[in-house]
Design a protein around this motif. Structure first.
Motif, mmCIF file in Angstrom:
data_model
loop_
_atom_site.group_PDB
_atom_site.id
_atom_site.type_symbol
_atom_site.label_atom_id
_atom_site.label_comp_id
_atom_site.label_asym_id
_atom_site.label_seq_id
_atom_site.Cartn_x
_atom_site.Cartn_y
_atom_site.Cartn_z
ATOM 1 N N VAL A 94 3.915 -17.648 -0.925
ATOM 2 C CA VAL A 94 4.970 -18.341 -0.188
ATOM 3 C C VAL A 94 4.632 -19.804 0.091
ATOM 4 C CG1 VAL A 94 6.389 -18.270 1.903
ATOM 5 C CG2 VAL A 94 5.584 -16.131 0.866
ATOM 6 N N SER A 95 3.397 -20.056 0.488
ATOM 7 C CA SER A 95 2.965 -21.414 0.847
ATOM 8 C C SER A 95 1.627 -21.708 0.176
ATOM 9 C CB SER A 95 2.784 -21.544 2.365
ATOM 10 O OG SER A 95 3.978 -21.264 3.045
ATOM 11 N N GLN A 96 1.396 -22.965 -0.117
ATOM 12 C CA GLN A 96 0.140 -23.353 -0.749
ATOM 13 C C GLN A 96 -1.039 -23.197 0.201
ATOM 14 O OE1 GLN A 96 0.401 -27.321 -2.332
ATOM 15 N NE2 GLN A 96 2.022 -26.782 -3.775
ATOM 16 N N VAL A 97 -2.174 -22.815 -0.382
ATOM 17 C CA VAL A 97 -3.443 -22.763 0.334
ATOM 18 C C VAL A 97 -4.374 -23.742 -0.364
ATOM 19 C CG1 VAL A 97 -5.463 -21.361 0.918
ATOM 20 C CG2 VAL A 97 -3.167 -20.365 1.067
ATOM 21 N N HIS A 98 -5.031 -24.559 0.430
ATOM 22 C CA HIS A 98 -5.959 -25.551 -0.111
ATOM 23 C C HIS A 98 -7.381 -25.208 0.323
ATOM 24 C CE1 HIS A 98 -2.780 -28.230 -1.551
ATOM 25 N NE2 HIS A 98 -2.094 -27.748 -0.519
ATOM 26 N N ILE A 99 -8.330 -25.629 -0.488
ATOM 27 C CA ILE A 99 -9.739 -25.434 -0.155
ATOM 28 C C ILE A 99 -9.977 -25.956 1.253
ATOM 29 C CG2 ILE A 99 -12.078 -26.224 -0.709
ATOM 30 C CD1 ILE A 99 -11.138 -26.273 -3.684
ATOM 31 N N GLY A 100 -10.630 -25.136 2.069
ATOM 32 C CA GLY A 100 -10.941 -25.528 3.443
ATOM 33 C C GLY A 100 -9.935 -25.067 4.479
ATOM 34 N N ASP A 101 -8.743 -24.609 4.060
ATOM 35 C CA ASP A 101 -7.777 -24.069 5.033
ATOM 36 C C ASP A 101 -8.345 -22.802 5.661
ATOM 37 O OD1 ASP A 101 -5.844 -26.001 4.541
ATOM 38 O OD2 ASP A 101 -4.656 -24.732 3.187
ATOM 39 N N SER A 102 -8.113 -22.623 6.932
ATOM 40 C CA SER A 102 -8.504 -21.401 7.625
ATOM 41 C C SER A 102 -7.367 -20.392 7.497
ATOM 42 C CB SER A 102 -8.794 -21.705 9.098
ATOM 43 O OG SER A 102 -9.273 -20.546 9.754
ATOM 44 N N ILE A 103 -7.664 -19.235 6.916
ATOM 45 C CA ILE A 103 -6.649 -18.231 6.592
ATOM 46 C C ILE A 103 -6.834 -17.013 7.499
ATOM 47 C CG2 ILE A 103 -5.726 -16.757 4.765
ATOM 48 C CD1 ILE A 103 -7.172 -18.789 2.804
ATOM 49 N N LEU A 104 -5.759 -16.611 8.165
ATOM 50 C CA LEU A 104 -5.780 -15.435 9.032
ATOM 51 C C LEU A 104 -5.165 -14.258 8.279
ATOM 52 C CD1 LEU A 104 -6.339 -14.238 11.852
ATOM 53 C CD2 LEU A 104 -3.976 -14.834 12.427
ATOM 54 N N PRO A 105 -5.936 -13.165 8.070
ATOM 55 C CA PRO A 105 -5.413 -11.999 7.364
ATOM 56 C C PRO A 105 -4.912 -10.919 8.325
ATOM 57 C CG PRO A 105 -7.784 -11.815 7.511
ATOM 58 C CD PRO A 105 -7.392 -13.096 8.223
ATOM 59 N N THR A 106 -3.757 -10.324 7.996
ATOM 60 C CA THR A 106 -3.289 -9.140 8.723
ATOM 61 C C THR A 106 -2.881 -8.079 7.706
ATOM 62 O OG1 THR A 106 -1.024 -9.974 8.897
ATOM 63 C CG2 THR A 106 -2.479 -10.401 10.768
ATOM 64 N N PHE A 107 -3.048 -6.824 8.107
ATOM 65 C CA PHE A 107 -2.755 -5.681 7.247
ATOM 66 C C PHE A 107 -1.957 -4.669 8.073
ATOM 67 C CE2 PHE A 107 -6.692 -7.644 5.984
ATOM 68 C CZ PHE A 107 -6.578 -7.763 4.614
ATOM 69 N N GLU A 108 -0.691 -4.478 7.714
ATOM 70 C CA GLU A 108 0.166 -3.531 8.422
ATOM 71 C C GLU A 108 0.379 -2.301 7.553
ATOM 72 O OE1 GLU A 108 4.627 -3.065 10.374
ATOM 73 O OE2 GLU A 108 4.094 -4.917 9.345
ATOM 74 N N THR A 109 0.124 -1.125 8.119
ATOM 75 C CA THR A 109 0.336 0.122 7.387
ATOM 76 C C THR A 109 1.820 0.455 7.414
ATOM 77 O OG1 THR A 109 -1.864 0.900 7.999
ATOM 78 C CG2 THR A 109 -0.313 2.563 7.213
ATOM 79 N N LEU A 110 2.434 0.514 6.218
ATOM 80 C CA LEU A 110 3.869 0.767 6.089
ATOM 81 C C LEU A 110 4.187 2.208 5.739
ATOM 82 C CD1 LEU A 110 4.948 -2.399 4.039
ATOM 83 C CD2 LEU A 110 4.938 -2.086 6.538
ATOM 84 N N ALA A 111 3.303 2.884 4.986
ATOM 85 C CA ALA A 111 3.578 4.252 4.544
ATOM 86 C C ALA A 111 2.269 4.964 4.236
ATOM 87 C CB ALA A 111 4.470 4.254 3.305
ATOM 88 N N ILE A 112 2.281 6.269 4.433
ATOM 89 C CA ILE A 112 1.159 7.145 4.074
ATOM 90 C C ILE A 112 1.755 8.373 3.417
ATOM 91 C CG2 ILE A 112 -0.799 8.506 4.923
ATOM 92 C CD1 ILE A 112 -0.774 6.632 7.413
ATOM 93 N N GLU A 113 1.264 8.681 2.209
ATOM 94 C CA GLU A 113 1.771 9.841 1.471
ATOM 95 C C GLU A 113 0.612 10.685 0.979
ATOM 96 O OE1 GLU A 113 4.164 8.337 -1.752
ATOM 97 O OE2 GLU A 113 5.457 7.182 -0.409
ATOM 98 N N PRO A 114 0.639 12.008 1.244
ATOM 99 C CA PRO A 114 -0.420 12.869 0.705
ATOM 100 C C PRO A 114 -0.389 12.860 -0.824
ATOM 101 C CG PRO A 114 0.950 14.062 2.288
ATOM 102 C CD PRO A 114 1.617 12.744 2.031
ATOM 103 N N LYS A 115 -1.592 12.904 -1.427
ATOM 104 C CA LYS A 115 -1.688 12.953 -2.888
ATOM 105 C C LYS A 115 -3.026 13.572 -3.284
ATOM 106 C CE LYS A 115 -1.836 10.150 -7.091
ATOM 107 N NZ LYS A 115 -1.241 11.191 -7.892
#
Length: 157
Positions: A94-115
């Motif tokens: 979506v947006s450019q990331v440049h060397i040295g930018d501080s990046i915040l990661p988030t991970f949202e669980t949307l679905a869980i399926e048995p397999k």
């Protein structure tokens, strides 16, 4: 049994759960190693086109960081599950990331399926430059998680 991530309970995560990792920075050395390891440097031996910003981090470089950054965020909450990459449904840079930018990661669980004795887990992985309104990357990523020991015991049989 608990449904908390990595607890070894009946599933590896909880739908709606959001895991926020520590901000991280991609360095010039990281970019050079990525370009060498993925042959980008060989594919473009003359270098990038002049309009391409020299400090821009490749989108696929960010995508390659999804798994390790999630592992760092989980830390000792990994528990009794281990996982394999199952695939991606949607990825947007979506947006450019440049060397040295501080990046915040988030991970949202949307679905869980048995397999097959384990679980497919869909997480929305969002990398946002600290202080920015829009995300830099959003990826809907499926992992296939199994309890530790399942594969090893099936090999012995």
């Amino acid at each position: 049994m608990s449904n908390e991530p990595g607890s070894g309970g009946s599933s590896p995560a909880v739908i709606g759960e959001v895991i926020t990792g520590e901000p991280f920075v991609v360095t010039r050395i990281d970019v050079e190693r990525f370009e060498s390891g993925t042959w980008v440097d060989r594919a473009y031996p003359e270098g990038d086109i002049p309009e391409f910003p020299v400090d821009l981090v490749e989108g696929f470089h960010l995508l390659a960081l999804v798994d390790p950054v999630l592992q760092f965020a989980l830390g000792d909450k990994r528990g009794q599950m281990w996982g394999l990459n199952y695939g991606l449904d949607k990825v947007r840079f979506v947006s450019q990331v440049h060397i040295g930018d501080s990046i915040l990661p988030t991970f949202e669980t949307l679905a869980i399926e048995p397999k097959d004795g384990g679980f497919k887990v869909l997480r929305r992985c969002t990398f946002t430059i600290v202080g920015a309104e829009r995300p830099a990357m959003v990826a809907d990523w499926w992992g296939y998680q199994l309890p530790r020991g399942v594969v090893e015991s099936s090999r012995r049989s």
